[in-house]
Write an enzyme that holds these catalytic residues in place. Sequence first.
Site: not given
Ligand code: NAP
Length: 455
Positions: A132, A156, A229-230, A263
Amino acid sequence: MSYRVVNPYNGELIKEFPAATDEEVEQALTDANNFYKQAKKQPIEQRAEQLAALADEFTKRADYYANFLTANMGKLISEARGEVKKTVAFARYYVENGAAALVDQDYTAMAGRKAHLEFSSIGAVVAVEPWNFPYTQVMRVFAPNFILGNPVILKHASIVPECAQAFDDACKAAGLPTGAFKNIFATYDQVNQMIGDPRVQGVALTGSEKAGELIAAEAGRNLKKSTMELGGTDVCIVLNDADLKKAVAGAVSGRLRNAGQACTSAKRYLVQSGIYDEFLTAIKKEFAKYQSGDPLNEKTTLAPLSSKSAQQNLQKQVKAVLDGGAKVLWGDPTAVEGPGAFFKPLIISGMTYDNPMYDHELFGPVAQLYKVDDEKGIVELANHSNYGLGGAIYSEDLDKAHKLASKIETGQIAVNQPLSSLPELPFGGIKKSGYGRELSNLGIREFANIKTVLG
Ligand code: NAP
């Protein structure tokens, strides 16, 4: 595992990247470890100069870097330029303030004995980052760790590989030493292997709760330090005595920027009954002004979502919200057809605690509205969440707003403005929004050896 760029505006496949080989992963770890050892012998000032060169590189070619954001995850081009600027600001903050956050800290132990803390590097950090904010999220981890002397290996999100590659290329163009930063198109297994490798001493994840559970578990199994950071279900609280114009502007931009995919978006509007009707009329008017279209067109104000699967997932969630008894106050909940990942903005109300989607993060332009009578009700509703990332409060009585802010269970909260990440301020959450802090003087210490020296 495939890393693919599919333009969210028109569904066209732009580019595919093969997943990394195990040899590439090993090379990245070797280079990272060499950098780690070398950086121990180098003054911080030298790395500060190199980080400044990286900031210069992003500044000089801002449009070039911004275009990858728009092509990979659909961000409006104006927002993409803004993200490049913020990436630069994060880097410059640590250029100017990183060393100061790492100077020894004196303690006075009992009976006149002296002690101090030293802050030093610990080894490579694996950064697993979301799509994002493809550059700022990476810089938040890279800049402090680079100054500290920890190399960063990036995994990434698989939909933004050109952005990942561009960040790596920027580091090369700026002349950063080999091993300081490396993008790897890693599989999940390779991420786990890296977490288990002794040359890696930390893992920083920004992403979903599900990824957080898996990666934190892997880090725990290997006794590696982690930051999480979720997601969140942030509130935007509007009290009767709020400045309506300010509250509406903050609530709407806080929900619709980045097509609602932040987020800390204002996901739940909690509005006191005395101002509720006026607030609702005003936000409907503001929502109606947003125009979706080509994110490269400067006139477009609402970008597509990041991918077709994000669109389909949100559509499914909204159906469950409505099947669960909530209703649409404004907008059209029918799906947008066609190759683009567009989603029509919605304002919904009637979310109850027993709605199956209550406390689920709706990652797109969907605002939930709640009418609340008094402060007790506001605090109860705001804290009735497993998440605790951020929030905002609007009231012209600052004392009242600050007292209320203290009662909201989140890692951060803003008064009379939408919450935004600033390099000077700690950023992070509690509960299922994760743990640890990024940015500021705290962010640079997350992966530091904080060593006590007595005597
Ligand atoms: P996501 O599906 O959890 O993916 C985030 C990262 O994790 C991606 O690089 C993804 O790779 C990787 N990943 C997922 N499962 C993994 C595993 N089992 N092993 C290794 N890597 C893994 O989240 P998203 O949909 O991209 O992002 C949106 C989320 O991020 C939302 O919930 C948002 O609120 C949160 N967010 C939080 C913050 C904060 O600072 N608190 C900031 C921004 C966003 P792949 O793409 O290859 O699956």
